[in-house]
Design a protein around this motif. Structure first.
Motif, mmCIF file in Angstrom:
data_model
loop_
_atom_site.group_PDB
_atom_site.id
_atom_site.type_symbol
_atom_site.label_atom_id
_atom_site.label_comp_id
_atom_site.label_asym_id
_atom_site.label_seq_id
_atom_site.Cartn_x
_atom_site.Cartn_y
_atom_site.Cartn_z
ATOM 1 N N LYS A 80 -44.902 -17.671 21.451
ATOM 2 C CA LYS A 80 -44.252 -17.421 22.740
ATOM 3 C C LYS A 80 -43.560 -18.676 23.231
ATOM 4 O O LYS A 80 -42.447 -18.620 23.770
ATOM 5 C CB LYS A 80 -45.296 -16.986 23.786
ATOM 6 C CG LYS A 80 -45.634 -15.531 23.779
ATOM 7 C CD LYS A 80 -46.550 -15.229 24.948
ATOM 8 C CE LYS A 80 -46.993 -13.779 24.934
ATOM 9 N NZ LYS A 80 -47.921 -13.489 26.034
ATOM 10 N N TRP A 81 -44.240 -19.795 23.044
ATOM 11 C CA TRP A 81 -43.668 -21.086 23.491
ATOM 12 C C TRP A 81 -42.376 -21.388 22.720
ATOM 13 O O TRP A 81 -41.394 -21.851 23.307
ATOM 14 C CB TRP A 81 -44.693 -22.203 23.271
ATOM 15 C CG TRP A 81 -44.139 -23.570 23.565
ATOM 16 C CD1 TRP A 81 -44.026 -24.160 24.780
ATOM 17 C CD2 TRP A 81 -43.601 -24.500 22.625
ATOM 18 N NE1 TRP A 81 -43.455 -25.396 24.678
ATOM 19 C CE2 TRP A 81 -43.181 -25.627 23.359
ATOM 20 C CE3 TRP A 81 -43.425 -24.497 21.244
ATOM 21 C CZ2 TRP A 81 -42.606 -26.748 22.755
ATOM 22 C CZ3 TRP A 81 -42.852 -25.605 20.648
ATOM 23 C CH2 TRP A 81 -42.452 -26.707 21.390
ATOM 24 N N LEU A 94 -49.626 -17.733 21.558
ATOM 25 C CA LEU A 94 -49.075 -18.574 22.621
ATOM 26 C C LEU A 94 -48.031 -19.556 22.064
ATOM 27 O O LEU A 94 -46.994 -19.809 22.689
ATOM 28 C CB LEU A 94 -50.217 -19.355 23.278
ATOM 29 C CG LEU A 94 -50.057 -19.754 24.744
ATOM 30 C CD1 LEU A 94 -49.691 -18.568 25.605
ATOM 31 C CD2 LEU A 94 -51.341 -20.391 25.252
ATOM 32 N N GLU A 95 -48.319 -20.053 20.874
ATOM 33 C CA GLU A 95 -47.362 -20.981 20.236
ATOM 34 C C GLU A 95 -46.045 -20.282 19.931
ATOM 35 O O GLU A 95 -44.975 -20.838 20.151
ATOM 36 C CB GLU A 95 -47.964 -21.538 18.935
ATOM 37 C CG GLU A 95 -48.850 -22.739 19.178
ATOM 38 C CD GLU A 95 -49.371 -23.336 17.888
ATOM 39 O OE1 GLU A 95 -49.422 -22.614 16.869
ATOM 40 O OE2 GLU A 95 -49.735 -24.525 17.901
ATOM 41 N N ASN A 120 -52.307 -19.056 18.710
ATOM 42 C CA ASN A 120 -51.189 -18.821 17.774
ATOM 43 C C ASN A 120 -50.087 -17.975 18.417
ATOM 44 O O ASN A 120 -48.899 -18.291 18.292
ATOM 45 C CB ASN A 120 -51.694 -18.133 16.501
ATOM 46 C CG ASN A 120 -52.600 -19.057 15.702
ATOM 47 O OD1 ASN A 120 -52.414 -20.275 15.741
ATOM 48 N ND2 ASN A 120 -53.578 -18.493 15.031
ATOM 49 N N TYR A 160 -39.676 -19.368 24.053
ATOM 50 C CA TYR A 160 -39.312 -19.906 25.372
ATOM 51 C C TYR A 160 -38.415 -21.144 25.221
ATOM 52 O O TYR A 160 -37.409 -21.295 25.931
ATOM 53 C CB TYR A 160 -40.597 -20.270 26.132
ATOM 54 C CG TYR A 160 -40.395 -21.214 27.289
ATOM 55 C CD1 TYR A 160 -39.783 -20.787 28.471
ATOM 56 C CD2 TYR A 160 -40.824 -22.544 27.217
ATOM 57 C CE1 TYR A 160 -39.603 -21.646 29.533
ATOM 58 C CE2 TYR A 160 -40.640 -23.409 28.271
ATOM 59 C CZ TYR A 160 -40.038 -22.956 29.424
ATOM 60 O OH TYR A 160 -39.850 -23.824 30.473
ATOM 61 N N LYS A 161 -38.774 -21.994 24.269
ATOM 62 C CA LYS A 161 -37.971 -23.223 24.069
ATOM 63 C C LYS A 161 -36.567 -22.877 23.585
ATOM 64 O O LYS A 161 -35.581 -23.456 24.042
ATOM 65 C CB LYS A 161 -38.640 -24.158 23.046
ATOM 66 C CG LYS A 161 -39.883 -24.845 23.532
ATOM 67 C CD LYS A 161 -39.706 -25.544 24.841
ATOM 68 C CE LYS A 161 -39.142 -26.930 24.737
ATOM 69 N NZ LYS A 161 -39.094 -27.605 26.070
ATOM 70 N N LYS A 176 -34.989 -20.115 24.095
ATOM 71 C CA LYS A 176 -34.273 -19.550 25.250
ATOM 72 C C LYS A 176 -33.783 -20.653 26.171
ATOM 73 O O LYS A 176 -32.642 -20.623 26.646
ATOM 74 C CB LYS A 176 -35.225 -18.646 26.043
ATOM 75 C CG LYS A 176 -35.097 -17.178 25.742
ATOM 76 C CD LYS A 176 -35.872 -16.418 26.804
ATOM 77 C CE LYS A 176 -36.448 -15.143 26.285
ATOM 78 N NZ LYS A 176 -37.341 -14.511 27.273
#
Lengths: 270, 288
Positions: free
Chosen positions: B10-11, B7-8, B5, B14-15, B17
């Motif tokens: 964070k992803w 990690l999601e 969760n 990241y997307k 960004k």
């Protein structure tokens, strides 16, 4: 059953140096064959170098595995940093002589010169960049006696280049460089690795698009790829256990999960 | 164990960004495109005005052949032609004035707006028309021949053209005359008149053409005075001074009868005292 697919796929990419995990790729096979040929030549020393994660240790292990049945081969995966200990270990392994006290270079050289054998023993030294300059110089002198042959692996950095130039330039007869995989090679590497472990479904999930993204993230580095795919199948296992089938598609690897794995392994700064 | 969760999330960050640069590029591209399109669209809108103006200028010329035919058929003498065209002027003047409905007013407002933008085409027409007008008033001997010849017809057209334009510019009088009186400096040399002519060509201001007509009249160039008063009438047919110069020029060009007829028709239409005084003077032979 489903979870075992991802679980077993995950275990394939555990970062271990195991001869069983060695993957035959065209370019790698050619390099390996040239290494084997070089070993047969009356060379004093062979230098195997490349960036971390390009498969040097695997090469050395594979070479040891292949040659150990036909000649005297000794592999040292972790460097023996103490000089005396290094000589004592070599004296015991190569010549069967045990020393209890200190053994200095002069004493060891005397042992090497007095020892008569039909075949020259091959010593494989991994992570040689960790040896001191002084010890490396002595290894060079040992190889000059032609009583011992060395294959050493070095990380390709400026420092290691310097070592190679300063100590071995005139003595090394063969220099073999290992490089990162191309995108195509990486795909073959991943699929062969998975199929070797009977993970055919997982292997089929790696299409060009996914592999290209993995290649972009890892630059084709085998170690980074293994880390990334280990995490990737860990995430797949998690979603599978949670019955979250919307997050995973069994036909192809999700780019989202590849990127999540890259974030987790530090390949991407999120 | 992985914290998927976290990690999601964070992803997701990241997307977001990773899309920011793309979004910036896309937005800036759109802005640039829009601004370029807007800049290019601005030019056509200006053109539209010009076209509209052209249409206005062209429309009377389209109606001219009818008047031309009428005049040439009905009258064979030069005087008769002019008189007839003047009649036409008045008839056309009367109708719009009498039927000054809101629609007609709005049309006039539209025309006013268009008149404000300069029309080079009009100047071209004007240039081509001037020589013809000059010929109209020429010797009465060749009247019949002139009627047959094209230049004479053009002459008649110009008069009727003027009459048509009379419809639209009642409101212009005050505005245009105000505008003109501000900018004109009275000078008498030919060079100065040329300068005013240049200005008139640029802004098509009837006050300027009237000024030119007056100056030519003062300098004794009655043909040009006649032509410019005619041009002034074409632009704005309610300027009394231009009618007076027009009539005076005719008298000076030995076209007394035509001057009397024109003035009579104008007086009927406008009830102008000054025009009446001039008419009386002409009839009495005081004005020669």
């Amino acid at each position: 059953m489903k979870s075992s697919i991802y679980q077993s796929s995950k275990n394939v990419f555990l970062d271990t140096v195991n001869v069983e995990d060695y993957i035959q790729l065209d370019r790698v096979s050619t390099i390996y064959q040239s290494l084997k040929d070089s070993v047969r030549k009356p060379l004093k020393m062979i230098l195997l170098f490349g960036k971390p994660g390009t498969g040097k240790s695997m090469f050395l292990t594979k070479l040891y595995h292949d040659l150990s049945s036909i000649q005297k081969v000794y592999i040292y995966r972790t460097p023996i940093l103490d000089e005396s200990e290094f000589y004592k270990v070599l004296a015991q392994d190569l010549f069967g002589i045990k020393y209890k006290g200190e053994l200095n270079f002069t004493q060891f050289m005397r042992v090497v010169e007095e020892y008569e054998t039909e075949e020259t023993p091959l010593v494989l030294l991994d992570e040689a960049q960790l040896y001191s300059n002084s010890l490396m110089e002595k290894i060079r002198l040992l190889s000059d006696t032609r009583k011992v042959k060395f294959v050493i692996t070095l990380h390709k950095t400026e420092k290691e280049d310097l070592i190679a130039k300063a100590h071995f330039q005139t003595r090394i007869w063969e220099t073999i460089e290992l490089e990162n995989a191309s995108s195509m090679e990486l795909k073959i590497y991943i699929q062969k690795k998975l199929m070797k472990a009977n993970c055919f479904d997982s292997a089929n999930m790696f299409q060009n698009k996914s592999v290209n993204l993995i290649h972009k993230l890892t630059n084709g580095n085998y170690r980074d790829t293994n880390k990334l795919l280990y995490t990737l199948f860990d995430i797949y296992s998690y979603y599978d256990e949670q019955n979250n089938y919307t997050a995973i598609n069994r036909n192809h690897i999700s780019n989202k999960i590849i990127e999540m794995s890259a974030i987790h392994t530090g390949l991407v700064n999120a | 164990m992985l914290n998927v969760n976290e990690l999601e999330s964070k992803w997701l960050r990241y997307k977001i960004k990773s899309y920011i640069p793309h979004a910036i590029i896309a937005v800036s591209t759109i802005i640039i495109t829009l601004s370029v399109v807007t800049i290019y669209n601005l030019k056509p809108t200006v053109k539209v005005d010009v076209h509209a103006d052209k249409n206005l200028q062209v429309s009377p010329t389209k109606t001219l052949p009818l008047v031309e035919q009428n005049t040439t058929i009905k009258e064979k003498s030069q005087q008769a032609i002019i008189a007839n065209s003047n009649l036409a002027i008045i008839e056309k003047n009367k109708n719009p004035l009498q039927n000054s409905t809101p629609l007609a007013q709005s049309n006039e407002q539209k025309k006013d707006k268009i008149i404000m933008s300069p029309s080079l085409d009009f100047m071209v027409n004007m240039r081509t028309n001037i020589p013809a007008k000059y010929e109209i008033v020429t010797p009465a001997k060749d009247i019949q021949n002139i009627v047959i010849e094209e230049p004479i017809q053009e002459n008649v057209l110009d008069l009727s053209e003027k009459a048509i334009d009379l419809e639209s510019s009642q409101e212009d009088v005050s505005y245009e005359s105000k505008k003109g009186s501000i900018s004109i400096n009275r000078q008498n040399t030919h060079d100065d008149i040329k300068y005013v002519i240049e200005r008139f060509k640029k802004n098509n201001n009837p006050a300027l053409s009237l000024f030119i007509a007056k100056k030519y009249y003062e300098l004794g160039d009655y043909h040009k005075a006649y032509n410019y008063s005619l041009v002034t009438n074409e632009i704005n047919h309610d300027i009394e001074a231009s009618w007076l110069i027009f009539a005076k020029s005719l008298v000076k060009l030995n076209e007394k009868e035509m001057a009397i007829k024109t003035l009579t028709q104008y007086i009927d239409h406008s009830k102008s005292n000054r025009a009446q005084i001039l008419l009386d003077e002409i009839n009495a032979g005081k004005f020669k």
